[in-house]
Design a protein around this motif. Structure first.
Motif, PDB file in Angstrom:
ATOM      1  N   PRO A 107       0.843  -1.272   0.047  1.00  0.00           N
ATOM      2  CA  PRO A 107      -0.045  -0.011   0.260  1.00  0.00           C
ATOM      3  C   PRO A 107       0.857   1.313   0.058  1.00  0.00           C
ATOM      4  O   PRO A 107       1.775   1.400   0.985  1.00  0.00           O
ATOM      5  N   ARG A 108       0.645   2.052  -1.034  1.00  0.00           N
ATOM      6  CA  ARG A 108       1.391   3.503  -0.969  1.00  0.00           C
ATOM      7  C   ARG A 108       1.243   4.186   0.141  1.00  0.00           C
ATOM      8  O   ARG A 108       2.052   4.867   0.615  1.00  0.00           O
ATOM      9  N   ASP A 109      -0.010   4.245   0.573  1.00  0.00           N
ATOM     10  CA  ASP A 109      -0.392   5.332   1.975  1.00  0.00           C
ATOM     11  C   ASP A 109       0.600   4.902   3.032  1.00  0.00           C
ATOM     12  O   ASP A 109       0.950   5.726   3.738  1.00  0.00           O
ATOM     13  N   VAL A 110       0.777   3.544   3.118  1.00  0.00           N
ATOM     14  CA  VAL A 110       1.512   3.096   4.491  1.00  0.00           C
ATOM     15  C   VAL A 110       3.053   3.631   4.156  1.00  0.00           C
ATOM     16  O   VAL A 110       3.613   4.131   4.835  1.00  0.00           O
ATOM     17  N   LEU A 111       3.578   3.447   3.052  1.00  0.00           N
ATOM     18  CA  LEU A 111       4.940   4.019   2.644  1.00  0.00           C
ATOM     19  C   LEU A 111       5.104   5.343   2.845  1.00  0.00           C
ATOM     20  O   LEU A 111       5.915   6.050   3.168  1.00  0.00           O
ATOM     21  N   GLU A 112       4.010   6.284   2.556  1.00  0.00           N
ATOM     22  CA  GLU A 112       3.941   7.617   2.439  1.00  0.00           C
ATOM     23  C   GLU A 112       3.790   7.893   3.800  1.00  0.00           C
ATOM     24  O   GLU A 112       4.361   9.044   4.292  1.00  0.00           O
ATOM     25  N   ALA A 113       3.229   7.267   4.620  1.00  0.00           N
ATOM     26  CA  ALA A 113       3.038   7.772   6.116  1.00  0.00           C
ATOM     27  C   ALA A 113       4.115   7.538   6.539  1.00  0.00           C
ATOM     28  O   ALA A 113       4.681   8.565   7.660  1.00  0.00           O
ATOM     29  N   ALA A 114       5.118   6.485   6.392  1.00  0.00           N
ATOM     30  CA  ALA A 114       6.433   6.421   7.129  1.00  0.00           C
ATOM     31  C   ALA A 114       7.470   7.571   6.550  1.00  0.00           C
ATOM     32  O   ALA A 114       8.265   7.982   7.397  1.00  0.00           O
TER      33      ALA A 114
END
Length: 288
Positions: free
Chosen positions: A176-183
């Protein structure tokens, strides 16, 4: 609605279940029966005892075990590091390198063994100056002693790494891109993102690589068999466990012993797979 989903599920797994039963379970069942038969009569554990009393089995098991200890960690670490590197640098470079990594895997089996036999022949190899540095003046020198396991390790990594890099790269792309972007927003470094997010989320794929690679490596057969042609008498025809089972069936005509040894190899593979599944929680879900 629930019934239609159930029918759709059975329609998907039905062909696989049929092939598994016909080409997997049925042959395994027949091999189990054959392992208890000698000269057409039930012989109990005679075949099993004969196999485990064979002095060649310990040498073959030692060769395969040493090969796995060298090849498997190198393969998994190399595949993981290259897949993570490609995922961190998307674009044309990543696409080109995936193709480059996959190329060695296009040549497999006996063809790969013949190619590497050519590579280690000083008279014909394009790397003859490098071979001279290691005092390798003939194929026999290259395949002598413990050098053989090193050569098989290099061959195995070259053949299998490319395909697994593509698999793990696809798994990383599905994160999921949102997880990587949140990190990234939280200030996580590349190392922390890799260690705490990417690796845990692709653990099932890594477990699959481990299980499949262990099964493949423990059944090594083609490579030492073909390499023997380049150095007659240098490599034992029963160098690996799979070669020993083949010798039972083709040279000795003893299918009972061949079946017993094959089932023993199957048992080792299943135990190894069970350990990997339990240790990596391969089938664990978020609610468990």
């Amino acid at each position: 609605m629930k019934r239609s989903r159930s029918l759709a599920a059975w329609a998907l797994i039905g062909p696989y279940a049929l092939f598994l039963a016909v080409f997997g379970l049925a042959p395994a069942g027949y091999a189990l029966w054959t392992s208890f038969v000698h000269d057409g009569a039930f012989s109990g554990v005679r075949n099993w005892s004969a196999v485990f009393d064979d002095y060649r089995l310990s040498d073959a098991a030692w060769h395969v075990g040493t090969y796995l200890l060298l090849w498997l960690p190198v393969l998994v670490l190399l595949v993981l590091s290259l897949a993570l590197t490609l995922h961190a640098r998307p674009g044309r470079f990543s696409s080109t390198m995936r193709f480059v990594y996959y190329l060695p895997g296009a040549v497999t089996g006996s063809a790969a063994a013949l190619l590497w036999l050519f590579m280690f022949s000083p008279d014909a190899s394009p790397f003859s100056p490098l071979l001279d540095l290691f005092d390798i003046t003939s194929v026999t020198d290259a395949l002598s002693g413990s050098t053989l396991i090193g050569i098989l390790t290099v061959m195995g990594v070259a053949v299998h790494a490319g395909g697994w890099i593509v698999v793990l790269y696809g798994a990383l792309n599905a994160l999921p891109r949102d997880v990587l972007e949140a990190a990234q927003v939280d200030g996580a470094s590349t190392w922390r993102t890799t260690w705490h997010i990417k690796l845990p989320m692709v653990r099932t794929y890594v477990a699959f690589v481990l299980i499949s690679s262990f099964a493949s490596g423990s059944q090594v057969f083609v490579e030492p068999t073909v390499l023997t042609t380049g150095a007659p008498g240098q490599i034992s025809p029963t160098w690996s466990v799979n070669q020993l089972a083949y010798a039972y069936a083709t040279q000795e005509g003893d299918f009972g012993k061949a079946a017993a040894l094959s089932l023993a190899m199957l048992a080792v593979g299943l135990v190894a797979a069970w350990i990997v599944i339990k240790r990596t929680r391969m089938y664990a879900t978020d609610d468990r």
